[in-house]
Structures are given as C-alpha cells and as structure tokens.
Design a protein around this motif. Structure first.
Motif, PDB file in Angstrom:
ATOM      1  N   VAL A  14       0.842  -1.197   0.000  1.00  0.00           N
ATOM      2  CA  VAL A  14       0.000   0.000   0.000  1.00  0.00           C
ATOM      3  C   VAL A  14       0.877   1.247   0.000  1.00  0.00           C
ATOM      4  O   VAL A  14       2.039   1.209   0.396  1.00  0.00           O
ATOM      5  CB  VAL A  14      -0.957   0.039   1.214  1.00  0.00           C
ATOM      6  N   THR A  15       0.318   2.335  -0.468  1.00  0.00           N
ATOM      7  CA  THR A  15       0.978   3.637  -0.385  1.00  0.00           C
ATOM      8  C   THR A  15       0.289   4.458   0.693  1.00  0.00           C
ATOM      9  O   THR A  15      -0.896   4.252   0.988  1.00  0.00           O
ATOM     10  CB  THR A  15       0.906   4.393  -1.719  1.00  0.00           C
ATOM     11  N   VAL A  16       1.018   5.396   1.280  1.00  0.00           N
ATOM     12  CA  VAL A  16       0.438   6.259   2.310  1.00  0.00           C
ATOM     13  C   VAL A  16       0.816   7.700   2.017  1.00  0.00           C
ATOM     14  O   VAL A  16       1.945   7.994   1.615  1.00  0.00           O
ATOM     15  CB  VAL A  16       0.889   5.837   3.717  1.00  0.00           C
ATOM     16  N   GLN A  17      -0.143   8.578   2.211  1.00  0.00           N
ATOM     17  CA  GLN A  17       0.042  10.003   1.926  1.00  0.00           C
ATOM     18  C   GLN A  17      -0.605  10.818   3.034  1.00  0.00           C
ATOM     19  O   GLN A  17      -1.763  10.574   3.401  1.00  0.00           O
ATOM     20  CB  GLN A  17      -0.610  10.349   0.582  1.00  0.00           C
ATOM     21  N   LYS A  18       0.130  11.771   3.586  1.00  0.00           N
ATOM     22  CA  LYS A  18      -0.458  12.676   4.573  1.00  0.00           C
ATOM     23  C   LYS A  18      -1.346  13.680   3.843  1.00  0.00           C
ATOM     24  O   LYS A  18      -0.924  14.269   2.844  1.00  0.00           O
ATOM     25  CB  LYS A  18       0.634  13.400   5.361  1.00  0.00           C
ATOM     26  N   VAL A  19      -2.552  13.874   4.350  1.00  0.00           N
ATOM     27  CA  VAL A  19      -3.490  14.796   3.711  1.00  0.00           C
ATOM     28  C   VAL A  19      -4.126  15.692   4.777  1.00  0.00           C
ATOM     29  O   VAL A  19      -4.156  15.356   5.963  1.00  0.00           O
ATOM     30  CB  VAL A  19      -4.594  14.042   2.936  1.00  0.00           C
ATOM     31  N   THR A  20      -4.630  16.831   4.333  1.00  0.00           N
ATOM     32  CA  THR A  20      -5.420  17.711   5.187  1.00  0.00           C
ATOM     33  C   THR A  20      -6.613  18.221   4.398  1.00  0.00           C
ATOM     34  O   THR A  20      -6.571  18.304   3.165  1.00  0.00           O
ATOM     35  CB  THR A  20      -4.603  18.920   5.701  1.00  0.00           C
ATOM     36  N   PHE A  21      -7.664  18.566   5.107  1.00  0.00           N
ATOM     37  CA  PHE A  21      -8.869  19.113   4.485  1.00  0.00           C
ATOM     38  C   PHE A  21      -9.645  19.842   5.573  1.00  0.00           C
ATOM     39  O   PHE A  21      -9.355  19.713   6.768  1.00  0.00           O
ATOM     40  CB  PHE A  21      -9.717  18.004   3.848  1.00  0.00           C
ATOM     41  N   LYS A  22     -10.624  20.623   5.168  1.00  0.00           N
ATOM     42  CA  LYS A  22     -11.402  21.424   6.109  1.00  0.00           C
ATOM     43  C   LYS A  22     -12.700  20.707   6.488  1.00  0.00           C
ATOM     44  O   LYS A  22     -13.339  20.063   5.648  1.00  0.00           O
ATOM     45  CB  LYS A  22     -11.745  22.793   5.514  1.00  0.00           C
ATOM     46  N   ASN A  23     -13.093  20.858   7.747  1.00  0.00           N
ATOM     47  CA  ASN A  23     -14.423  20.414   8.109  1.00  0.00           C
ATOM     48  C   ASN A  23     -15.414  21.552   7.872  1.00  0.00           C
ATOM     49  O   ASN A  23     -15.048  22.608   7.358  1.00  0.00           O
ATOM     50  CB  ASN A  23     -14.466  19.889   9.555  1.00  0.00           C
ATOM     51  N   GLN A  24     -16.675  21.342   8.230  1.00  0.00           N
ATOM     52  CA  GLN A  24     -17.704  22.340   7.943  1.00  0.00           C
ATOM     53  C   GLN A  24     -17.493  23.634   8.731  1.00  0.00           C
ATOM     54  O   GLN A  24     -18.023  24.684   8.361  1.00  0.00           O
ATOM     55  CB  GLN A  24     -19.088  21.749   8.256  1.00  0.00           C
ATOM     56  N   TYR A  25     -16.707  23.557   9.792  1.00  0.00           N
ATOM     57  CA  TYR A  25     -16.433  24.734  10.614  1.00  0.00           C
ATOM     58  C   TYR A  25     -15.113  25.398  10.220  1.00  0.00           C
ATOM     59  O   TYR A  25     -14.591  26.226  10.960  1.00  0.00           O
ATOM     60  CB  TYR A  25     -16.418  24.339  12.093  1.00  0.00           C
TER      61      TYR A  25
END
Length: 321
Positions: A14-25
């Motif tokens: 498997v590959t792994v990647q650090k990610v970020t995203f916004k929640n509704q707030y």
C-alpha cells in the motif's frame, strides 16, 4: 507486550500520503490516506474512513486498520479527530462530540471528491469512542453507506453512568460541578486542567482496566506523542470540557440508519462489551454483532492475530456495492 500486537504495522503493498482538508467549521482535519499500490489509475475504489480511540490519535489503531483495509483493495483514510493529533482545535484535547462526528462527514467530503474514489461506496470504521462518533455522524449523513464499530464505547453513557452503571447521580453531579468551577478558573486565565485518560505508572492498586490501557498507551506497544503535545498530556481530555459527553446520546434514533448496515465487533472478554450489545439491540436490520473469542477491549486496537480484518473487508466489500 501483548501477543500479536502490531500497532505500527506497515505494508509494502500500500501507499500512504499525509493529507489535510477542512471540516464544515473551517477547521483543518489531518489524515493519512492509504491506497493499494499499483491500483488502476482509472479505477474507482471503495473507501473507508477510520477513526481512532477516544483520547488517542490516528497513529494508534486507526493507521493499522486503514493499512489493512488498503491491503484488501480500499482507499482508507485514518483521521485525527478535531482537537487531537495533527488536526486543528483549541484548546488541545477538548471534548466536542458534535465536532468529532463532523470529522467523519468531513472525511467523506474529502474522499467523495477524489477522482479515484467511488463516492457511492464510502463506509466508516470507528474504534472505541469513535464507534459512538461514527454512529452519530451516520444518523445524519447517508453518504456513509456502511458502518463498523470495534470495541465501541458509548462515550455518553460511559460519562453519565460509567461501566456497568456504577456511577451514582450524586457522583455525576459532583463531576459536573467541578467542571463548571474550572470554567471560571480558565476564563480568568488560569491553567487548563485535564482528567481521566490513562495512568502514567502502575501501582499495586491500579485497576485491571487501567492496566489494560497502560499496556497500550504507556509502553512501546502503542505509545505515541503527537507534535506539540507531551507524554504527560496524551489521552487526557480537558476537565472543563469532558462533561460535554453528559449530553451525548449517540444511540438515540440509531434505528434510523437502516437500511444501511451496521457491524458491531467486540471482544467476548471486553469490559466495553455492554455498549456494542446495547447498540445492536437498538439498531434496526441489517445489523450484526460479532464477538471475538478471547479478546479484551484493547486487544482489538492492535492484536492482528485477533482482529477480524477479513470479516471487516468482506462486510464492506459486500455492503458497498
């Protein structure tokens, strides 16, 4: 070290990647995205979100489950709940059940907008406290097409009544009063206080359940301190916010998740088994309760010889069609 424990398992497939995203707030949520190595670029993969135990971070339990699900062909996203790990939220370690549940929906936002994910085939796994958070999320987010919980804690019932309903009403009121007074102290600039969590040393009087958690959180088996925190603070929620769980009722209306399927996995020796059994009894079909023979609560965080990964993969493969 518990036999078969492999919390920090990694896989060459498997590959792994650090990610970020916004929640509704508009708070940043951090995650690790695992995918099968060599997957067809044009393929639309089924996906699962994995939430860590209450007081933990994604590197404790959730990464392991996500890695194993990616080995079975899923895009799997382990996430730090808001206020924990690498996700945003102040003060650190604050309790906010609604925002915890929002983490799962925000993860669906992210996965469902990836070109390699089939947004009609997204499920979620909640370990320990995250089991109650993912149920809370699924009740109002039909995009979560299937839910599995593992060693689930109903954080609301656990806070109001403790295990086996051992907390009296007077004891509960005392906890609430102490938290309320602490709000004054913090409002006036006083030092943040922390509560519960895992003990930092064992004594002759340490309760067996605390010993179980200590073996994971305070030894190399599962110990992990996220950047910006300290070993003294890991697992400990803030005292003044912890009473937010008193108003958290994740199993109310759990039957409305139907006809989406629910799988409750718990050890037959788990001190938390009562919560999975309660949820199973309240839920509508399709539902399944799986008791893992010989497993305690924390065993299902990382004991790869006991965790039914094949069952979880088969459940999501079958239900995310």
């Amino acid at each position: 070290m518990t036999t078969g424990a492999d919390n920090f398992y990694t896989s060459d497939t498997v590959t792994v990647q650090k990610v970020t995203f916004k929640n509704q707030y508009r708070m940043t949520v951090a995650g690790n995205l695992f995918r099968p190595r060599g997957a067809n670029r044009d393929a639309k993969l089924p996906a699962v979100v994995v939430g860590h135990p209450m007081g933990a971070v994604k590197e404790q339990g959730a990464d392991l489950y996500a890695t194993k699900m990616a080995e079975h062909g899923f895009a799997a996203l382990s996430v730090d709940l808001s206020f924990w790990g690498e996700s945003e939220g102040q003060p650190r370690n604050a309790v906010a059940p609604e925002v915890y549940a929002e983490t799962f929906s925000a993860a669906v936002d992210y996965l469902g907008t990836r070109p390699f994910v089939d947004r009609k085939r997204i499920g979620a796994i909640g370990i320990c406290g995250s089991g109650s958070f993912v149920i809370s999320a699924a009740k109002i987010d039909p995009r979560i097409r299937a839910v599995a919980t593992v060693s689930m804690y109903d954080m609301g019932a656990a806070s109001r009544h403790a295990l086996n309903k051992s907390l009296t009403l007077e004891q509960r009121k005392q906890i609430i009063a102490e938290a309320a007074e602490q709000r004054y102290a913090e409002f006036e600039g006083g030092k943040t206080k922390y509560t519960s969590g895992t003990v930092h040393e064992l004594t002759a009087d340490t309760h067996p359940i605390q010993r179980e958690f200590f073996d994971f959180y305070r030894t190399p088996r599962g110990e992990f301190t996220p950047k910006g925190s300290s070993p003294e603070l890991t697992t400990h929620p803030t005292l003044s916010s912890n009473v937010k769980f008193m108003n958290f009722y994740p199993f109310n209306d759990i039957e409305t998740i139907s006809p989406r399927p629910l799988l409750f996995v718990t050890g037959d020796r788990a001190h938390s088994k009562e919560f999975s059994e309660d949820a199973y009894q309240r839920a509508a079909e399709p539902k399944e309760l799986l008791l893992v023979k010989g497993a305690g609560h924390v065993d299902l965080y990382d004991r790869v010889t006991l965790i039914p990964f094949d069952k979880l993969a088969a459940f999501f493969t079958d239900r995310l069609k």
